[in-house]
Design a protein around this motif. Structure first.
Motif, short mmCIF file in Angstrom:
data_model
loop_
_atom_site.label_atom_id
_atom_site.label_comp_id
_atom_site.label_asym_id
_atom_site.label_seq_id
_atom_site.Cartn_x
_atom_site.Cartn_y
_atom_site.Cartn_z
N ASP A 265 2.45 37.03 1.14
CA ASP A 265 3.43 37.52 0.57
C ASP A 265 4.45 36.35 0.11
OD1 ASP A 265 5.93 38.80 0.23
OD2 ASP A 265 5.99 39.76 2.11
N PHE A 266 4.07 35.84 -0.95
CA PHE A 266 4.48 34.62 -1.52
C PHE A 266 6.12 35.27 -1.99
CE2 PHE A 266 0.10 34.05 -2.32
CZ PHE A 266 0.24 33.00 -1.58
N LYS A 267 6.35 36.19 -2.26
CA LYS A 267 7.83 36.79 -2.59
C LYS A 267 8.76 36.49 -1.57
CE LYS A 267 10.52 40.56 -4.34
NZ LYS A 267 10.73 41.98 -4.75
N ARG A 268 8.38 36.96 -0.17
CA ARG A 268 9.01 36.98 1.04
C ARG A 268 9.20 35.25 1.36
NH1 ARG A 268 7.90 37.08 6.81
NH2 ARG A 268 9.80 37.72 7.88
N ALA A 269 8.09 34.45 1.30
CA ALA A 269 8.11 33.12 1.49
C ALA A 269 9.15 32.58 0.67
CB ALA A 269 6.80 32.70 1.20
N LEU A 270 9.27 32.67 -0.73
CA LEU A 270 10.33 32.16 -1.51
C LEU A 270 11.57 32.42 -1.13
CD1 LEU A 270 8.41 32.30 -4.82
CD2 LEU A 270 9.48 30.20 -3.91
N ALA A 302 11.39 21.93 -0.77
CA ALA A 302 11.35 21.69 -2.24
C ALA A 302 9.82 21.56 -2.54
CB ALA A 302 11.80 20.15 -2.29
N ALA A 303 9.16 21.19 -1.55
CA ALA A 303 7.43 21.26 -1.68
C ALA A 303 7.04 22.55 -1.53
CB ALA A 303 6.93 20.25 -0.49
N ASN A 304 7.51 23.30 -0.79
CA ASN A 304 7.20 24.75 -0.65
C ASN A 304 7.42 25.65 -1.33
OD1 ASN A 304 5.92 24.15 2.01
ND2 ASN A 304 7.36 24.64 3.35
N THR A 305 8.59 25.32 -2.29
CA THR A 305 8.87 26.04 -3.37
C THR A 305 7.94 25.94 -4.51
OG1 THR A 305 11.25 26.06 -2.83
CG2 THR A 305 10.67 26.56 -5.10
N TYR A 306 7.47 24.73 -4.55
CA TYR A 306 6.31 24.47 -5.77
C TYR A 306 4.98 25.02 -5.23
CZ TYR A 306 8.77 20.76 -8.00
OH TYR A 306 9.70 19.96 -8.88
N LEU A 307 4.98 25.07 -3.83
CA LEU A 307 3.57 25.56 -3.42
C LEU A 307 3.49 27.05 -3.58
CD1 LEU A 307 1.03 25.88 -1.58
CD2 LEU A 307 2.38 25.96 0.25
N TYR A 308 4.84 27.91 -3.03
CA TYR A 308 4.60 29.30 -3.27
C TYR A 308 4.49 29.73 -4.77
CZ TYR A 308 6.05 28.82 1.68
OH TYR A 308 6.04 28.56 2.94
N ARG A 309 4.98 29.29 -5.65
CA ARG A 309 5.10 29.33 -6.90
C ARG A 309 3.64 29.24 -7.39
NH1 ARG A 309 9.42 26.07 -10.28
NH2 ARG A 309 8.51 27.59 -11.84
N LEU A 310 3.05 28.21 -7.07
CA LEU A 310 1.68 27.87 -7.53
C LEU A 310 0.78 28.95 -7.05
CD1 LEU A 310 -0.28 25.98 -8.70
CD2 LEU A 310 -0.54 24.87 -6.63
N MET A 311 0.76 29.30 -5.78
CA MET A 311 0.19 30.28 -5.31
C MET A 311 0.30 31.62 -5.54
SD MET A 311 -2.09 28.57 -3.27
CE MET A 311 -3.00 29.71 -2.34
N SER A 312 1.28 31.65 -6.27
CA SER A 312 2.02 32.98 -7.06
C SER A 312 1.31 33.24 -8.26
CB SER A 312 3.28 33.43 -6.98
OG SER A 312 3.87 33.26 -5.78
N GLY A 313 0.55 32.16 -8.87
CA GLY A 313 -0.31 32.17 -10.03
C GLY A 313 0.87 31.57 -11.32
N GLU A 314 1.75 30.66 -10.78
CA GLU A 314 2.46 29.79 -11.72
C GLU A 314 1.80 28.53 -11.74
OE1 GLU A 314 6.85 29.81 -11.74
OE2 GLU A 314 6.70 31.47 -10.21
#
Length: 451
Positions: A265-270, A302-314
């Motif tokens: 659930d990357f949306k909630r994580a973000l 900051a690092a996790n924002t990149y991570l969650y965006r990447l894992m979301s397909g960005e």
């Protein structure tokens, strides 16, 4: 008075007789007052731990020679904590756990001594004499097993911490057994206890449990933080916590975001990332420690924002993510693992990233730094890293031999950790790689390396 024919006294008397040593001479040699020595030999005075050490040294014997005999000395005149406490500590120093067990059993025949025994256990625990402390904690638990006391809960908390090791399944059993006692702890102890429980269940990938515990941690920490600043003496409320209370609020958000990520659930994580970023907006403390903690969580955000965006397909954020973590050596290995996971999901080539950070891959460098991650957490992450990297190599269709060796290394490490879940995961990936016809020969040639 007691019967002077105690083993220690008998052997000392025999020693003096056999070696024709006068009492006064032995008193001088051992440093014991002559009158005191006479009263000890006559059975009119108990032997203190200090005197036992002096007698043993004067006889030229190992310091723990009379420890078994001294157990009776502790109880012969009357129960004396002044003799028992130093004796337990010396037994701990010499790893004479059997003696500690006997003393514990005997002293608990009188339940009025339970608080004293608990205090000694705490001293042992705080000086890293955990094996000895465990005996006392278990004794106190047995004595209070029908009570709903904070002391009983605290003993179970200590036993939980002592039981933690590299065996993930064993850790989960210990956590499950302890969890029912958490709400009986003092609320300041609950904060650290919940954090430890989250670590254990996170290692076992029980993310729903982690999320539930994180919410409870946030609830308790928030209440405590507000009480702290409503109190006339806020320092008294904060006393006893391992970390500042606001740290646990931030950590609760971090754990919830991580649980969401692991559940996909990357949306909630973000959404949650923003709650542990910019702590300076609500944290009242302005000291150096607060600045450091706020900065650390902001970096993770900051690092996790990149991570969650990447894992979301960005996938376009990959290079930006790599540039960000390049100057944060303690986070490189974990970030690299996440990049490999994303590469396997979205079928992107990250050979340039792997080459760029090759020095931070443990099996290549052997000296990678891991920031605040604990060794047992890194060990599991490394096994998962090996498996995901093996899949990446396999999917590339270029280096099947490397993929197999990576998976074999991960399998060996997972067996050493004793985690059935990780072993099964490694075996599933390994079998997938084995089945590929182009590497059957390579696989057969290196299978003998396992275990």
């Amino acid at each position: 008075m007691m019967d002077w024919t105690n083993s220690i006294r008998e052997k000392l008397m025999q020693h003096l007789k056999d070696n024709r040593i006068k009492h006064s001479h032995f008193a001088v040699a051992s440093g014991i007052n002559s009158g005191t020595l006479s009263r000890i030999l006559q059975g009119n005075k108990p032997i203190s731990m200090k005197q036992l050490i002096a007698i043993t040294a004067g006889m030229g014997l190992p310091e723990d020679y009379f420890f078994d005999d001294y157990i009776n000395e502790c109880f012969s005149f009357s129960i004396s904590i002044r003799r028992i406490r130093p004796f337990i500590f010396r037994c701990a120093d010499f790893n004479r756990l059997g003696c500690i067990q006997q003393v514990t059993n005997r002293i608990l025949e009188d339940l009025s001594y339970v608080p004293v025994l608990f205090d000694i256990a705490e001293e042992l625990f705080n000086t890293d004499k955990h094996a000895a402390a465990e005996i006392l904690y278990r004794g106190v638990c047995e004595a209070e097993k029908y009570q709903h006391s904070e002391r009983l809960a605290h003993c179970h908390y200590r036993l939980f911490l002592i039981d933690l090791g590299d065996d993930i399944d064993k850790n989960v059993r210990a956590a499950t057994q302890f969890e029912t006692y958490v709400n009986r702890l003092d609320e300041t102890d609950q904060l650290a206890a919940l954090k430890h429980l989250m670590h254990v269940f996170g290692m076992a990938h029980k993310w729903d449990k982690v999320d539930t515990l994180a919410k409870e941690l946030h609830r308790i920490a928030t209440i405590q933080y507000e009480l702290c600043y409503r109190s006339a003496r806020p320092s008294e409320v904060k006393k006893g916590t391992e970390r500042p209370i606001y740290y646990y609020i931030l950590y609760a958000y971090l754990a919830q975001a991580t649980a969401s990520e692991k559940c996909g659930d990357f949306k909630r994580a973000l959404e949650i990332v923003g709650l542990y970023d910019h702590g300076e907006r609500w944290i009242r403390e302005k000291d150096e420690e607060a600045e450091q903690i706020i900065g650390q969580f902001s970096e993770w955000a900051a690092a996790n924002t990149y991570l969650y965006r990447l894992m979301s397909g960005e996938v376009h954020v990959l290079d930006e993510y790599a540039d960000y973590i390049a100057t944060r050596e303690g986070e490189i290995f974990i970030a690299l693992w996440h990049m490999i996971r994303a590469a396997n999901i979205y079928h992107i080539n990250i050979d340039n990233v792997l080459e760029r950070f090759a020095g931070y891959i443990p099996y290549q460098s052997g000296e990678a730094e891991f920031g605040e991650y604990k060794p047992n957490i890194i060990k599991e992450k490394y096994i998962q890293f090996l498996g995901d990297l093996a899949v990446y190599r396999f999917n590339e269709g270029k280096d099947f031999h490397s993929a197999t060796e990576l998976m074999l290394e991960g399998l060996n490490l997972s067996i050493a950790m004793g985690s059935s879940r990780i072993i099964n995961s490694c075996l599933a990936i390994f079998e997938k790689i084995r089945e590929h016809s182009e590497i059957h020969k390579a696989t057969n040639s290196i299978e003998n390396k396992v275990i």
